[in-house]
Design a protein around this motif. Structure first.
Motif, mmCIF file in Angstrom:
data_model
loop_
_atom_site.group_PDB
_atom_site.id
_atom_site.type_symbol
_atom_site.label_atom_id
_atom_site.label_comp_id
_atom_site.label_asym_id
_atom_site.label_seq_id
_atom_site.Cartn_x
_atom_site.Cartn_y
_atom_site.Cartn_z
ATOM 1 N N UNK A 58 0.827 -1.204 0.000
ATOM 2 C CA UNK A 58 0.000 0.000 0.000
ATOM 3 C C UNK A 58 0.861 1.254 0.000
ATOM 4 N N UNK A 59 1.905 1.264 0.842
ATOM 5 C CA UNK A 59 2.794 2.425 0.913
ATOM 6 C C UNK A 59 3.377 2.766 -0.455
ATOM 7 N N UNK A 60 3.935 1.771 -1.131
ATOM 8 C CA UNK A 60 4.632 2.027 -2.388
ATOM 9 C C UNK A 60 3.668 2.272 -3.546
ATOM 10 N N UNK A 61 2.559 1.547 -3.576
ATOM 11 C CA UNK A 61 1.593 1.750 -4.653
ATOM 12 C C UNK A 61 0.961 3.143 -4.555
ATOM 13 N N UNK A 62 0.809 3.645 -3.351
ATOM 14 C CA UNK A 62 0.273 4.998 -3.158
ATOM 15 C C UNK A 62 1.182 6.020 -3.846
ATOM 16 N N UNK A 63 2.487 5.866 -3.689
ATOM 17 C CA UNK A 63 3.429 6.809 -4.297
ATOM 18 C C UNK A 63 3.514 6.621 -5.804
ATOM 19 N N UNK A 64 3.540 5.380 -6.254
ATOM 20 C CA UNK A 64 3.601 5.120 -7.691
ATOM 21 C C UNK A 64 2.351 5.624 -8.396
ATOM 22 N N UNK A 65 1.217 5.562 -7.714
ATOM 23 C CA UNK A 65 -0.043 5.996 -8.296
ATOM 24 C C UNK A 65 -0.189 7.495 -8.397
ATOM 25 N N UNK A 66 0.742 8.246 -7.796
ATOM 26 C CA UNK A 66 0.673 9.701 -7.856
ATOM 27 C C UNK A 66 1.367 10.262 -9.098
ATOM 28 N N UNK A 67 2.002 9.388 -9.877
ATOM 29 C CA UNK A 67 2.709 9.821 -11.075
ATOM 30 C C UNK A 67 1.736 9.992 -12.238
ATOM 31 N N UNK A 68 2.035 10.878 -13.211
ATOM 32 C CA UNK A 68 1.188 11.001 -14.405
ATOM 33 C C UNK A 68 1.401 9.872 -15.409
ATOM 34 N N UNK A 69 2.335 8.963 -15.102
ATOM 35 C CA UNK A 69 2.654 7.864 -16.010
ATOM 36 C C UNK A 69 1.821 6.634 -15.681
ATOM 37 N N UNK A 70 1.449 5.868 -16.699
ATOM 38 C CA UNK A 70 0.748 4.610 -16.440
ATOM 39 C C UNK A 70 1.776 3.535 -16.101
ATOM 40 N N UNK A 71 1.502 2.795 -15.042
ATOM 41 C CA UNK A 71 2.488 1.861 -14.508
ATOM 42 C C UNK A 71 1.867 0.485 -14.308
ATOM 43 N N UNK A 72 2.579 -0.512 -14.750
ATOM 44 C CA UNK A 72 2.202 -1.911 -14.556
ATOM 45 C C UNK A 72 3.113 -2.472 -13.470
#
Length: 301
Positions: A52-66
């Motif tokens: 949850x901690x890391x996905x929260x930060x990754x999800x704040x980017x304007x880039x689509x991430x898999x």
């Protein structure tokens, strides 16, 4: 833009409550776009919390991430169910033939062990060696940063007389470095560790540059000159209550822990701590994804 995660990953509902843009696999399958492929090697005991901690930060980017999740086979997790690991995690054998835009190696509460005494050290070494040719840029966090500096550059860690725990002010050494672009001149970061790396030893390595440090906690961010290896000694991914949970756990175990510094209002553990480092954390991860992953990775992996 969204992060793509497995449909049933428990972190999904929590992130959606926080308005983090999460896209499940079934919806992402319908889109014609090449997202960034980011792999998380999760070495923390409470894996779902760290997800949850890391996905929260990754999800704040304007880039689509898999996002993919990785664990070590040579260690049996005592705090995460085997069902969860089997459903959502892979091992290095499963992904060895793949290429990834980015890799995150988390911390682990094992600073007091020699590296070679860690039961999964051989497997971790294999993963770090594999990352040299199969990953565009790797972000190492806390113990992961110390382990990475040891594996890639032979730099030792040193035990501290007392655990560093709390929220500490940091400064940047070069405001023109891309990784620290947009940082405040002073910003806060959580730390929770028993060991440290020495500035004078890092400075002797021509391939490394210290980007940020703290008078109280020492070196914070180190980067290789080619940007393929990033080392972060703190825990920017922590949420507001993570240090509280660690303190309460140690207090309940009779370990008589020190109160985390600069964390509770008035240093009073009966009061609720406030989240004061999220802006820095979001910028750090966004800069890594943008400058060291997205702008450097080939379109065809």
């Amino acid at each position: 833009m969204p992060i793509k995660i497995p449909d049933l990953l428990p972190a999904k509902s929590k992130l959606q409550e926080e308005n983090i843009f999460v896209m499940d696999e079934s919806r992402a399958f319908k889109q014609d776009i090449r997202p960034l492929r980011i792999l998380i090697l999760n070495l923390m005991p409470l894996k779902q919390q760290t997800e949850t901690h890391l996905l929260r930060l990754l999800g704040n980017s304007p880039l689509q991430i898999d996002v993919g999740l990785l664990h070590t086979n040579t260690h049996t997790s005592k705090n995460t169910s085997q069902d969860h690991l089997k459903q959502f995690y892979k091992s290095i054998a499963d992904v060895k033939a793949n290429k990834y835009d980015g890799l995150i190696i988390t911390g682990a509460p094992i600073e007091q062990l020699d590296y070679e005494s860690v039961d999964y050290w051989k497997e971790l070494s294999e993963i770090m060696e594999w990352s040299k040719t199969n990953v565009t840029s790797t972000l190492h966090i806390c113990w992961g940063a110390m382990a990475g500096l040891y594996y890639h550059y032979g730099l030792n860690k040193y035990m501290l007389p007392d655990k560093i725990s709390g929220i500490f002010p940091h400064t940047i050494n070069d405001p023109f470095e891309k990784l620290v672009s947009g940082f405040d001149e002073e910003f806060l970061v959580p730390h929770s560790r028993h060991a440290d790396v020495r500035k004078e030893e890092i400075e002797k390595v021509p391939d490394l540059k210290i980007l940020s440090e703290s008078e109280r906690t020492g070196v914070y961010i180190v980067a290789s000159t080619d940007g393929k290896q990033i080392f972060v000694t703190g825990h920017p991914e922590y949420d507001a209550l993570t240090l509280k949970k660690e303190y309460d756990r140690d207090e309940a175990a009779g370990l008589d822990p020190e109160i985390p510094e600069n964390y509770y209002p008035n240093d009073d553990p009966t009061q609720m701590p406030k989240l004061r480092w999220r802006t820095h954390s979001n910028i750090l991860i966004s800069n890594w994804l943008n400058y060291y992953v997205y702008q450097e990775t080939p379109y065809e992996l």
